[in-house]
Motif scaffolding. Sequence first.
Motif, PDB file in Angstrom:
ATOM      1  N   ASN A 126       0.829  -1.219   0.000  1.00 28.44           N
ATOM      2  CA  ASN A 126       0.000   0.000   0.000  1.00 28.44           C
ATOM      3  C   ASN A 126       0.858   1.261   0.000  1.00 28.44           C
ATOM      4  N   ALA A 127       1.949   1.217   0.780  1.00 30.39           N
ATOM      5  CA  ALA A 127       2.838   2.382   0.818  1.00 30.39           C
ATOM      6  C   ALA A 127       3.484   2.601  -0.551  1.00 30.39           C
ATOM      7  N   LEU A 128       3.887   1.492  -1.209  1.00 27.47           N
ATOM      8  CA  LEU A 128       4.486   1.601  -2.544  1.00 27.47           C
ATOM      9  C   LEU A 128       3.481   2.164  -3.545  1.00 27.47           C
ATOM     10  N   LYS A 129       2.263   1.708  -3.468  1.00 25.43           N
ATOM     11  CA  LYS A 129       1.224   2.227  -4.376  1.00 25.43           C
ATOM     12  C   LYS A 129       1.063   3.735  -4.200  1.00 25.43           C
ATOM     13  N   ASP A 130       1.020   4.173  -2.940  1.00 21.19           N
ATOM     14  CA  ASP A 130       0.867   5.615  -2.683  1.00 21.19           C
ATOM     15  C   ASP A 130       2.039   6.401  -3.256  1.00 21.19           C
ATOM     16  N   LYS A 131       3.260   5.890  -3.072  1.00 26.62           N
ATOM     17  CA  LYS A 131       4.441   6.581  -3.605  1.00 26.62           C
ATOM     18  C   LYS A 131       4.383   6.681  -5.126  1.00 26.62           C
ATOM     19  N   VAL A 146      -2.414   2.902 -11.428  1.00 20.41           N
ATOM     20  CA  VAL A 146      -1.704   2.142 -10.392  1.00 20.41           C
ATOM     21  C   VAL A 146      -2.760   1.505  -9.502  1.00 20.41           C
ATOM     22  N   ASP A 147      -2.717   0.184  -9.391  1.00 22.58           N
ATOM     23  CA  ASP A 147      -3.647  -0.490  -8.485  1.00 22.58           C
ATOM     24  C   ASP A 147      -2.997  -1.734  -7.883  1.00 22.58           C
ATOM     25  N   ILE A 148      -3.699  -2.339  -6.929  1.00 22.81           N
ATOM     26  CA  ILE A 148      -3.193  -3.530  -6.229  1.00 22.81           C
ATOM     27  C   ILE A 148      -4.081  -4.719  -6.578  1.00 22.81           C
ATOM     28  N   ARG A 149      -3.422  -5.812  -6.985  1.00 24.90           N
ATOM     29  CA  ARG A 149      -4.139  -7.057  -7.263  1.00 24.90           C
ATOM     30  C   ARG A 149      -3.350  -8.222  -6.669  1.00 24.90           C
ATOM     31  N   ASN A 150      -4.010  -9.011  -5.837  1.00 27.88           N
ATOM     32  CA  ASN A 150      -3.378 -10.206  -5.247  1.00 27.88           C
ATOM     33  C   ASN A 150      -2.055  -9.901  -4.544  1.00 27.88           C
ATOM     34  N   GLY A 151      -2.032  -8.811  -3.822  1.00 34.58           N
ATOM     35  CA  GLY A 151      -0.837  -8.465  -3.056  1.00 34.58           C
ATOM     36  C   GLY A 151       0.288  -7.872  -3.867  1.00 34.58           C
ATOM     37  N   LYS A 152       0.021  -7.538  -5.143  1.00 35.31           N
ATOM     38  CA  LYS A 152       1.043  -6.956  -6.010  1.00 35.31           C
ATOM     39  C   LYS A 152       0.554  -5.600  -6.515  1.00 35.31           C
ATOM     40  N   VAL A 153       1.535  -4.714  -6.774  1.00 39.24           N
ATOM     41  CA  VAL A 153       1.213  -3.402  -7.344  1.00 39.24           C
ATOM     42  C   VAL A 153       1.371  -3.494  -8.859  1.00 39.24           C
ATOM     43  N   TYR A 154       0.320  -3.096  -9.568  1.00 44.54           N
ATOM     44  CA  TYR A 154       0.340  -3.100 -11.041  1.00 44.54           C
ATOM     45  C   TYR A 154       0.374  -1.653 -11.539  1.00 44.54           C
ATOM     46  N   LEU A 269       4.894  -5.169  -9.603  1.00 48.17           N
ATOM     47  CA  LEU A 269       5.861  -4.993  -8.512  1.00 48.17           C
ATOM     48  C   LEU A 269       5.463  -5.895  -7.347  1.00 48.17           C
ATOM     49  N   THR A 270       6.384  -6.773  -6.947  1.00 55.61           N
ATOM     50  CA  THR A 270       6.106  -7.757  -5.892  1.00 55.61           C
ATOM     51  C   THR A 270       7.145  -7.647  -4.791  1.00 55.61           C
ATOM     52  N   PRO A 271       6.715  -7.424  -3.549  1.00 56.24           N
ATOM     53  CA  PRO A 271       7.698  -7.430  -2.448  1.00 56.24           C
ATOM     54  C   PRO A 271       8.386  -8.785  -2.358  1.00 56.24           C
ATOM     55  N   LYS A 272       9.690  -8.778  -2.075  1.00 57.90           N
ATOM     56  CA  LYS A 272      10.415 -10.035  -1.913  1.00 57.90           C
ATOM     57  C   LYS A 272       9.886 -10.769  -0.684  1.00 57.90           C
TER      58      LYS A 272
END
Length: 282
Positions: A126-131, A146-154, A269-272
């Motif tokens: 969520n923080a990455l999406k906001d940035k 920019v949106d979030i799907r299945n825990g990933k930022v697209y 974009l997927t957090p490690k």
Amino acid sequence: MKIKYFLSAALLCMFLHSCVVLSPKRYKSLVKERDSLATLAGNLEDTVSRLRADTMRLHHAIRDLQNNYDALNDKYNTLNNSYNSLNNNYNASSTKVSQLSTDLQKREAHLKEVEDILRKRDEATNALKDKLQKALLGFQQSGLTVDIRNGKVYVSLADKLLFPSGSIVIDARGKMALTQLAAVLNKEPDINIAVEGHTDDKKVVNLGQIKDNWDLSVMRSTSVCRYLTEVEKVDPNRLTATGKSQYQPIDPANTADARAKNRRIEIVLTPKLDELYNLITK
């Protein structure tokens, strides 16, 4: 009966022995004594009969009591064996319950670790999406979302924002958008980056080395990866380039507007999740 007979015979002998010298008074006394002894003998016979009957009853009672005792003893042994078996089962079950309880506590602790990591991942996402939304605000009217799907930022960029029609060369405005994106990504080293190329369902014609929509989607994806790594210095180990061709449309309608939506580059974009993976594979 034998007692009565014996007493009568004894009295008769006494009488015969002394009949010569007995006076009438003595005779009456002896007769009376004989009758008393006969009564006594009868009473003794009755007593003996009763005692024999009582003895027989006692024998029967003792036998019945012995049988009851034996039956109760068998039941006791059976119940005692059942108790021992149940006690063993109880001890085994108690041990198993204790083990299961310990395992459950470990699983709950493990689950809490996983949940904590997932919560941190969601917070980071969520923080990455906001940035990204703040960094790319100026391009959102040009087909960037920019949106979030299945825990990933697209980060989805319309092809017109990056490429001239039918081209794989990024134009000036596209480079500006990627520069803004790279500025955020270079500050987030724990984010993996997948660049996906997508096309519409119209066949490619007369584009030289580009033979079909597969080629077009892959080459546009690799063009973006090259720009991010060679120009913006994003670590190439973090990037993956893929081409999806026309097979993952946003809008399946057969309209110009739908096809425009489907022609896009999606940067996923997927957090490690190494820590999460290590927990799951314990």
